[in-house]
Scaffold this active site. Structure first.
Site, short mmCIF file in Angstrom:
data_model
loop_
_atom_site.label_atom_id
_atom_site.label_comp_id
_atom_site.label_asym_id
_atom_site.label_seq_id
_atom_site.Cartn_x
_atom_site.Cartn_y
_atom_site.Cartn_z
CG LEU A 1 -1.81 1.27 1.38
CD1 LEU A 1 -2.78 1.41 0.20
CD2 LEU A 1 -2.57 1.23 2.70
NE ARG B 1 24.91 -2.47 39.15
CZ ARG B 1 26.19 -2.54 38.87
NH1 ARG B 1 26.81 -3.71 38.88
NH2 ARG B 1 26.86 -1.45 38.53
CD GLN C 1 12.25 7.33 49.24
OE1 GLN C 1 12.25 8.46 48.73
NE2 GLN C 1 12.08 7.15 50.55
CD GLU D 1 0.33 -1.64 9.62
OE1 GLU D 1 -0.09 -0.93 8.69
OE2 GLU D 1 0.80 -2.77 9.44
CB THR E 1 2.26 8.73 12.10
OG1 THR E 1 1.25 9.66 11.65
CG2 THR E 1 3.10 8.26 10.92
#
Length: 401
Positions: free
Chosen positions: A144, A281, A292, A376, A378
C-alpha cells in the site's frame, strides 16, 4: 516482607498484576497465551539478540507459527484457525514480548495479506492461497505505502490499466514487509475506476524487490521497496470485492488492533528485565530495587501496563462482539505504543550501562517500537482520527495545489 526473588518470574508476574487482570481471561484464552509464551521463550528469546545484531529474519519459524495456528488466526475456513480476537491479541502480546519483528510477520501475513483475500477475494482466490498461507507454506506481503504516499494513500501513483481482459500494473511501493521472501503480494493501485486490489505473484515478469537496509530498528524483520514494470495480470488477479480505500483501510484496522496488544508485550518484557535487574543489582550495600527512585520508575511502568492491558482487553471483547470502531482502534494504538516506548526507555535506565547490550531486551524493544509507532498510522494520523471523532470536523484538509 522479604524481597522478591528475581528468578521467580511467575511470582513477579503475579505481583505485577495488581488489578488481577489474569482472572478476566477464560481458561481457553490463558491456554493460548501460555502456548505462545512458551514458543517465544523456547524459539525466539535464545537467538533474538543475534538475529537483531545480524539483521536476520528467522524464516525457519514460519512453518512453526503455522502449526501453532497463529497465521490468519481469526479467519474462518480454508484451513484458518478461527480463533477469537482476544486470543489473537494475547498471542500478539507474547510474540512481541519476544520481538516486534516476529509479531509483525504474523500481522502482515494474517491480518493484511490473508485478511484482504479472505474479506475481498473470490472463492477461487481463497481456495488457492489461504490454506497454504495458514500453514506457513506460502508467504504473502501487502503493498500500500509508496515512496511519496505514506499517511495519504489516496495520492498513490501505482496504476493498473486495462488491456483487453488483462491488467497492466506499473509503479512502486515502499516499506513492504516480507516482500523479498514472499511468493505473493496484495497490491493496491489506482485504476480508472478508483483504487483496486490485486494478487500479484512475486515471480511475475516485471516484479522487482529492493531490500531496505541497513536499519536501526526492526532488524529481525524485512522491509522492502517494490517495483512494478508493466506487470501483466489476468482478470482473475483482481480482488473483486474491494473498491476504493475501504479495502486496504479495513485490513489496516485489523493490523492496528494487533499492535494494541503487541506493543504491550514489548513493554512488559522491558519492565520485567528492569525489575529482575533491580532486584539483583546491588549498589551502596543494597539492591537498587530498594531505592525510592527505582521503585517510582517500576510503579509508573506497571501503572501504564495495567491500564494498557485493560484497554486492549476491552477492545478485544468489543471486536469479538462486533462493535469495535476505527476510533477505538486508533485510541488503543496511539496510547499503547506511546506508553510502550516510554516504558522501554525507562527500563533501559534501570539497567544502566548494561542496558545498551543486546543480551538485555529494553534497548532492542525501544528501537523496534519506533517503527511500530510509525507504521499502520503515525501518532499524528491517529490523533486526527480521534480529533475528527470528537469534533465532527476532519483535519485531513487537502492542501495540495
Amino acid at each position: 516482607m522479604e524481597p522478591r526473588n528475581p528468578d521467580d518470574l511467575d511470582g513477579l508476574r503475579a505481583a505485577s498484576d495488581v488489578l488481577g487482570l489474569d482472572a478476566l481471561l477464560s481458561d481457553v484464552e490463558r491456554a493460548v497465551r501460555d502456548v505462545v509464551r512458551g514458543f517465544a521463550d523456547e524459539r525466539i528469546r535464545p537467538d533474538i539478540g543475534d538475529w537483531f545484531d545480524r539483521a536476520v529474519f528467522p524464516a525457519e519459524l514460519v512453518p512453526e507459527l503455522g502449526k501453532l495456528g497463529l497465521l490468519g488466526m481469526t479467519l474462518e475456513g480454508y484451513g484458518c484457525p478461527g480463533r477469537s480476537s482476544v486470543e489473537y491479541g494475547l498471542a500478539a502480546l507474547e510474540l512481541e514480548a519476544g520481538d516486534s519483528g516476529i509479531r509483525t510477520f504474523v500481522s502482515v501475513q494474517g491480518s493484511l495479506a490473508m485478511g484482504s483475500i479472505h474479506r475481498w477475494g473470490s472463492e477461487e482466490q481463497k481456495q488457492e492461497w489461504l490454506p497454504g498461507m495458514a500453514r506457513g507454506e506460502v508467504i504473502g506481503c501487502f503493498g500500500l505505502t509508496e515512496p511519496s504516499a505514506g499517511s495519504d494513500p489516496s495520492s498513490m501513483k501505482t496504476f493498473a490499466r486495462r488491456d483487453g481482459d488483462d491488467w497492466i500494473l506499473s509503479g512502486s511501493k515502499r516499506w513492504i514487509g516480507l516482500a523479498s521472501i514472499a511468493q505473493m503480494a496484495v497490491v493496491w493501485a489506482q485504476t480508472e475506476g478508483g483504487v483496486r486490489g490485486f494478487i500479484v505473484p512475486t515471480d511475475s515478469p516485471g516484479f522487482g524487490v529492493t531490500v531496505l537496509e541497513p536499519k536501526g530498528s526492526m532488524r529481525a524483520s524485512i522491509q522492502c521497496e517494490l517495483h512494478f514494470d508493466d506487470i501483466r495480470l489476468p482478470a482473475s488477479a483482481l480482488l473483486a470485492g474491494a473498491r476504493g480505500l475501504r479495502g486496504p483501510f479495513e485490513a489496516l484496522n485489523e493490523a492496528r488492533y494487533g499492535i494494541v496488544w503487541g506493543s504491550l508485550g514489548a513493554a512488559r518484557d522491558s519492565y520485567e528485565a528492569a525489575l529482575r535487574h533491580a532486584l539483583r543489582r546491588e549498589q551502596f550495600g543494597r539492591p537498587i530495587a530498594a531505592f525510592q527512585l527505582t521503585q517510582q520508575k517500576l510503579v509508573n511502568m506497571v501503572l501504564e501496563l495495567q491500564k494498557g492491558a485493560l484497554l486492549a482487553l476491552n477492545l478485544g471483547r468489543a471486536k469479538d462482539a462486533g462493535s469495535l470502531t476505527p476510533a477505538q482502534i486508533s485510541l488503543g494504538k496511539l496510547n499503547n505504543v506511546r506508553e510502550a516506548i516510554a516504558i522501554a526507555r525507562e527500563a533501559r535506565t534501570i539497567l544502566g550501562g548494561d542496558g545498551v547490550l543486546l543480551e538485555n531486551s529494553p534497548i532492542r524493544h525501544a528501537a523496534n517500537l519506533e517503527s511500530v509507532r510509525t507504521y499502520e498510522g503515525t501518532d499524528e494520523v491517529h490523533t486526527l482520527i480521534l480529533g475528527q471523532h470528537l469534533t465532527g470536523i476532519s483535519a485531513f484538509t487537502d492542501v495540495r495545489p
